[in-house]
Write an enzyme that holds these catalytic residues in place. Structure first.
Site, short mmCIF file in Angstrom:
data_model
loop_
_atom_site.label_atom_id
_atom_site.label_comp_id
_atom_site.label_asym_id
_atom_site.label_seq_id
_atom_site.Cartn_x
_atom_site.Cartn_y
_atom_site.Cartn_z
N HIS A 81 92.16 -43.73 17.16
CA HIS A 81 92.15 -43.82 18.61
C HIS A 81 92.97 -45.01 19.13
CE1 HIS A 81 88.97 -40.81 18.41
NE2 HIS A 81 88.35 -41.58 17.54
N ASP A 82 92.55 -46.21 18.81
CA ASP A 82 93.14 -47.41 19.41
C ASP A 82 94.60 -47.66 19.02
OD1 ASP A 82 90.76 -48.01 20.80
OD2 ASP A 82 89.94 -48.98 19.03
#
Length: 308
Positions: free
Chosen positions: A237-238
């Site tokens: 995600h990040d």
């Protein structure tokens, strides 16, 4: 020319990889500082984790500032059931070699934006509490924000409740302030990050780099995880936030109006994304929906290979 950024984060394995990627991309990105917030784990641990990751990268010179201990209004909810008791399960990292820098993260964000002649890019990877506090305390900094590239929200189902993605659910009131700030926002929600899958073969490649960073990333990405996510690999995600700054051509999306549900109950933290413009409201974010995942992680691996 490099782009100067602040990473605001609650590490978290994915946050750790994002920080390492930003450090590795030092020719394109100038990481001014890292600010921490309560999220995946309490803020004392997220701060220690940011310091541990920078130690791993050999960048103990990058300032780290401890930030908000709790959301603006609601009680803090953390995610040790996902990331482990210390937030970096599988990393094998020792305790940090130093303490956080003096001063609060919110003050650091305000101070650095005021001093930035050409502005800064903000890269929040966790709940948006620090940014919201900074915007409310010092609205004069808003014109100094070049853009906000964030991980949070979802076009469809959430990952902490049926309606909400974790970062938005933890502090929906802060998210509402940030999305109403009037500055350019690029939103990396679950709609794209769950497509950013590092395959098992790509994950194994980190272990073969022969570096401490590679071994640590491999450990974090192969740890046992709850639920069914990542059966064909690991959703990252990040790191999409940093990857977008480096390789925007690998992503696509559209300008949309995004509203954050702040009411208590099952809808808290839901991001209502007007993908088709039905509400006729001005767009307040560029919502990313697609990514060329295989090429993304080939490039990520090549950059991470340059770290110690």
């Amino acid at each position: 020319m490099s782009e100067t950024i602040i990473i605001d984060t609650d590490p978290g394995q994915d946050d750790a990889v994002a920080i390492l990627l930003a450090v590795a991309a030092c020719e394109q990105l100038a990481l001014a500082c890292v600010t921490t917030v309560a999220g995946n784990v309490p803020v004392a641990q997220t701060t220690a984790n940011a310091l541990r990751v920078l130690d791993l990268a050999g960048r103990a010179d990058i300032p780290v500032y401890r930030g908000a201990e709790r959301p603006l209004i609601v009680a803090l909810e953390t995610a040790e059931f996902v990331c482990g008791p210390d937030g970096l399960d599988g990393s094998g990292l020792p305790p940090p070699s130093r303490e956080a820098d003096a001063g609060h993260a919110v003050d650091a964000i305000i101070r650095r934006l005021r001093a930035a002649a050409d502005g800064l890019t903000l890269c929040p990877l966790g709940p948006l509490t620090n940014l919201a506090l900074a915007f409310r305390l010092a609205p004069d900094i808003l014109p100094k924000i070049r853009r906000i590239v964030l991980m949070g929200g979802a076009i469809g189902l959430g990952n902490i409740t049926p309606a909400a993605e974790f970062n938005m659910h933890v502090d929906p009131h802060a998210a509402a302030i940030v999305f109403d700030c009037g500055r350019p926002i690029i939103m990396m929600g679950l709609g794209v990050t769950l497509k950013a899958i590092a395959t098992h073969e790509q994950i194994a490649g980190f272990a073969t780099l022969g570096t401490a960073a590679g071994r640590s990333i491999h450990g974090m990405l192969t740890r046992p995880r709850p639920g069914s996510l990542g059966t064909v690999g690991h959703p990252m995600h990040d790191p999409c936030v940093i990857a977008y700054l480096l390789w925007p051509e690998l992503f696509s999306g559209r300008d949309c109006h995004v509203a954050i549900a702040t009411e208590d109950g099952p809808m808290r933290g839901r991001t209502t994304i007007d993908w088709n413009g039905r509400l006729k409201r001005p767009a307040n974010a560029h919502v990313i929906a697609e990514v060329e995942a295989h090429e993304l992680f080939e490039r990520v691996t090549r950059l991470i290979a340059t770290l110690p």
